[in-house]
Write a protein that holds these residues in place. Sequence first.
Motif, short mmCIF file in Angstrom:
data_model
loop_
_atom_site.label_atom_id
_atom_site.label_comp_id
_atom_site.label_asym_id
_atom_site.label_seq_id
_atom_site.Cartn_x
_atom_site.Cartn_y
_atom_site.Cartn_z
N GLY A 1 -81.30 52.95 72.71
CA GLY A 1 -82.16 53.00 73.88
C GLY A 1 -83.39 53.83 73.59
O GLY A 1 -83.41 54.64 72.66
N TRP A 2 -84.46 53.60 74.36
CA TRP A 2 -85.67 54.34 74.13
C TRP A 2 -86.36 54.70 75.44
O TRP A 2 -86.02 54.15 76.49
N SER A 3 -87.32 55.61 75.37
CA SER A 3 -88.02 56.08 76.57
C SER A 3 -89.09 55.08 76.97
O SER A 3 -89.45 54.21 76.18
N PRO A 4 -89.62 55.20 78.19
CA PRO A 4 -90.66 54.25 78.63
C PRO A 4 -91.93 54.32 77.77
O PRO A 4 -92.74 53.40 77.80
N ARG A 5 -92.09 55.39 76.99
CA ARG A 5 -93.31 55.52 76.18
C ARG A 5 -93.36 54.55 75.01
O ARG A 5 -94.42 54.16 74.55
N LEU A 6 -92.17 54.21 74.46
CA LEU A 6 -92.16 53.47 73.19
C LEU A 6 -92.30 51.97 73.39
O LEU A 6 -91.83 51.40 74.38
N GLN A 7 -92.96 51.34 72.42
CA GLN A 7 -93.04 49.89 72.40
C GLN A 7 -92.79 49.42 70.97
O GLN A 7 -92.90 50.20 70.03
N ASN A 8 -92.52 48.13 70.83
CA ASN A 8 -92.22 47.54 69.51
C ASN A 8 -91.10 48.29 68.81
O ASN A 8 -91.21 48.66 67.65
N VAL A 9 -90.03 48.53 69.54
CA VAL A 9 -88.91 49.26 68.96
C VAL A 9 -88.02 48.32 68.15
O VAL A 9 -87.58 47.29 68.66
N GLU A 10 -87.83 48.65 66.88
CA GLU A 10 -86.93 47.86 66.03
C GLU A 10 -86.10 48.80 65.20
O GLU A 10 -86.53 49.89 64.86
N LEU A 11 -84.90 48.33 64.85
CA LEU A 11 -84.08 49.12 63.95
C LEU A 11 -84.31 48.63 62.52
O LEU A 11 -84.52 47.45 62.29
N THR A 12 -84.26 49.57 61.58
CA THR A 12 -84.32 49.17 60.18
C THR A 12 -82.94 48.67 59.76
O THR A 12 -81.97 48.77 60.51
N TYR A 13 -82.85 48.16 58.54
CA TYR A 13 -81.56 47.70 58.04
C TYR A 13 -80.56 48.85 58.04
O TYR A 13 -79.38 48.67 58.26
N GLY A 14 -81.05 50.06 57.79
CA GLY A 14 -80.19 51.24 57.74
C GLY A 14 -79.89 51.82 59.12
O GLY A 14 -79.43 52.94 59.22
N ARG A 15 -80.16 51.08 60.18
CA ARG A 15 -79.80 51.47 61.54
C ARG A 15 -80.56 52.72 62.01
O ARG A 15 -80.02 53.59 62.63
N GLU A 16 -81.83 52.79 61.65
CA GLU A 16 -82.67 53.86 62.16
C GLU A 16 -83.86 53.21 62.86
O GLU A 16 -84.18 52.06 62.61
N LEU A 17 -84.56 54.01 63.68
CA LEU A 17 -85.78 53.51 64.30
C LEU A 17 -86.80 53.23 63.20
O LEU A 17 -87.00 54.04 62.30
N ASP A 18 -87.43 52.05 63.26
CA ASP A 18 -88.46 51.73 62.27
C ASP A 18 -89.74 52.48 62.65
O ASP A 18 -90.52 52.04 63.49
N LEU A 19 -89.95 53.63 61.99
CA LEU A 19 -91.06 54.50 62.36
C LEU A 19 -92.40 53.91 61.97
O LEU A 19 -93.44 54.31 62.49
N GLU A 20 -92.38 52.94 61.05
CA GLU A 20 -93.64 52.37 60.60
C GLU A 20 -94.20 51.36 61.59
O GLU A 20 -95.40 51.13 61.62
N SER A 21 -93.35 50.75 62.40
CA SER A 21 -93.86 49.72 63.30
C SER A 21 -93.88 50.12 64.76
O SER A 21 -94.53 49.50 65.58
N VAL A 22 -93.16 51.19 65.11
CA VAL A 22 -93.07 51.56 66.52
C VAL A 22 -94.43 52.05 67.03
O VAL A 22 -95.22 52.63 66.28
N THR A 23 -94.75 51.74 68.29
CA THR A 23 -96.00 52.21 68.88
C THR A 23 -95.71 52.95 70.18
O THR A 23 -94.63 52.82 70.75
N VAL A 24 -96.69 53.72 70.61
CA VAL A 24 -96.51 54.53 71.81
C VAL A 24 -97.54 54.12 72.85
O VAL A 24 -98.71 53.92 72.54
N GLN A 25 -97.08 53.99 74.08
CA GLN A 25 -98.00 53.72 75.17
C GLN A 25 -97.99 54.94 76.07
O GLN A 25 -96.94 55.33 76.59
N GLU A 26 -99.15 55.56 76.24
CA GLU A 26 -99.17 56.79 77.03
C GLU A 26 -99.27 56.48 78.51
O GLU A 26 -99.91 55.53 78.91
#
Lengths: 536, 308
Positions: free
Chosen positions: A511-536
């Motif tokens: 689950g994620w907060s209302p700020r985050l968009q484009n949330v994806e998990l990597t193969y290793g089951r972590e948040l993909d920090l390279e693709s996630v974006t933030v909406q303020e």
Amino acid sequence: MRSTRVAALLALSLSSALVLSACGGGGGGTTGDAQGAPTISVYGTEPENALLPGNTREVGGSKILDALWSGLVDYNQQGEPENAVAESIESPDSQNWTIRIEEGWTFHDGTPVTATSFVDAWNFVALKTNAQSSSDFFSNIAGFDQVNPAEGEPTAQAMSGLRVVDDRTFTVALTAPSPIFVSTLGDVAFYPMPESFFADPAAFEANPIGNGPFRYEARVPDQNVTVTRFEEWGGEQPVSVGGVEFRFYADSEAAYQDVVSGNLDFLESIPGSFLIDNLYQQDLADRNGNQPYAGINTMTFPIYDQRYADPQLRQAISMAVDREAIINNVYNGLVQPATGFVPEGVPGKVDDQCGELCTFSPERAKQQFDASGFTGPIELISNVDSAINREWMQAACVSISNTLGVPCNFVPVPTFSEFLDQRRAETLTGIYRTGWVVSTPTMDYVLRPQYTTGAANNNSGYTNPRFDDLVDQGSTAATAEEANALWAEAERVLIQDMPSVVINDQSAQFGWSPRLQNVELTYGRELDLESVTVQE
Amino acid sequence: MGRYVLRRLLQLVPVFLGTTFLIYFMVWALPGDPLAGKCGDQACPPAFIERMREEYGLDQSIFVQYATYLGNLLQGDFGENFRGQEVATLIANAYPVTIKLAVVALVIQAVIGLAAGVLTGLRPGGFLDNVVLTATLFLVAVPVFVTGYVLQSVLGLRLGLIPPTVPADPGLLDLIVPGYVLGSLSLAYVARLTRTSIAENLRADYVRTATAKGLTRRRVVGVHLTRNSAIPVITFLGADFGTLMGGAIVTEGIFNIRGIGGLIFGSIQRLDGVVVTGVVVLLVIVYLLANLVVDVTYALLDPRIRLD
């Protein structure tokens, strides 16, 4: 004694306590910035070791290392390796590899990532006297047995199979062909190290320097690790977030509450109590996900115990488990029943290998069980300090008991470390919980460490020379296709022997907060920090 | 009084030695391997385990380990936990938070408890008395984790009035709800203790004398009655402060407060004897000192009590 003195005394102690407590007050906000880009907070747990790639094998630490480092390859959603730092990884025979590094990669201290950065790092991890926890990952490189002999001191300081050709090229000679060598290179163990590490490891531990999208900023024990975006990162995508706070929680329920109220941005595993009736989907409407990952839940037989030595009996118990009922009652249908020993999401997996033997077949189970002559109650053992292990094991117990007509007892072990201890000492006298999450996406990584004779995680005493042989043949096959065929054959041997009962493939609810968009998990089951974006 | 305090301080020494050894031994005797989680689900290589065991002295007997530990402790070195973190740093990070939380809890329970106790004690059997009686009964009956989770999810999650967890470096305001949760049980005790004491002393000779002397009611109740009735309450609050310092494990867990309670809990789980012993040493000292302060306060409250 005047009452004013008492009052003064009380007032003094109270005010000093208040002054004391006011020191260092004020809050640590979550919005720091690197060039104005927003910072996000991600659930984490305190790393067990210093932040060194060669010495980290648990999730708390490797999650942070994956932000700080980039490896030669990265895994895509299907678990296939894609070049990251590597420009090309080639071999004519799967045994002698030439690895060429892409231009433009630097460490956070500004020094370039060269062939030497990899070769030196690998040699350091492999060397026995450095006692790194990932040393075994290099065991198929030529010369490993000199730097890390099973007995006694090393006779060499570097592996003979590694050779630097020029700044951007090095060669790796393996002891035997390995069709899956490239697939292993994305593991944290294979990350490069800058020169400064070898000069002063202690200073490096205090301030780790990687080559990844984020650079190390600060660490407060038991609280958090913060990293900020590295602007000269050699990777392709522009990273949108300016920094990440890995915030440590003792209890994932508190983290869940924080995600719901927007106080924490990301949690990659919803605690079990909020999966009931899919409560998390109401709490986190439009900001939750459910994604399968390459992991499997199993129950393993203590084969060293004569009562469980008969494969027919083990098959009977496998057929007595109603997997659908467990999945519906305990997991709310969020996971899939396992159809083989290799979980979904591992390249090369053959579908439905197990067939009837891993399906609820009460009549055949009862028949086969009665024929085995097993007496006495069946025991299922698990640690109960994490996840919903107790719940699904109890559900399995009920289903076994109902089907076979023998009493089944669930035996809880309070902590995981106690449970592991008893497993390794082979003192468990019942069927015990096991699980396996694939960090290197190959079938070899599922079969070898768990089921080959004498393997480190094979505590049940299972042994079958034919299985060992097939796994070995697969590891040295000429092509990946050939290897996968051999491993699938090995899996079929395993199914007949049934050292474990496979229950379900795993799936991550996040689950994620209302700020985050484009949330994806990597193969290793972590948040993909390279693709996630933030909406303020 | 100086000799009394000195004697009490000297008593600290055997208590200190006894508790540290007991704690060290108990954590050491817990089943499980402290290095178990080091490599995730997989087994660690033998060379790694061997070095860790050597580095942390796990290959030696419990007595040697304890002696080494105590020797270092006397030089002010709290040692390192199995993750290579300085225990002194961990304590220094966690202690201020716990002190803040304990003070907030103590203030809440003292203010609300004493006020409720005095008000009800003056009119035993009245309407207010019955309300407070029921309310305190309720508080005593509900366990801390229920109060904690309920307040957290109602105020934090559903109503959004407070953040569900406390930030890493909390201010006093952030700690009001957890402080209330932590202090709620003792709050009920303080209220009842005060009520009984006030109701009893209301009929005491000195109260009648004070009233007969023509003192205002405010002065009779505020100075004579409350001061004398406060003795058992102060004893309770003093002992409770010691408990609050160490016993906040549940509350700290629920609100993710990085204090001493969480540190102890996590360290017991990880079989980190060095951390547990280090923290408990401090707690024992705090507890004994708090009790000493209570005993000294007696003499201040009631001149008839002498400390020799």
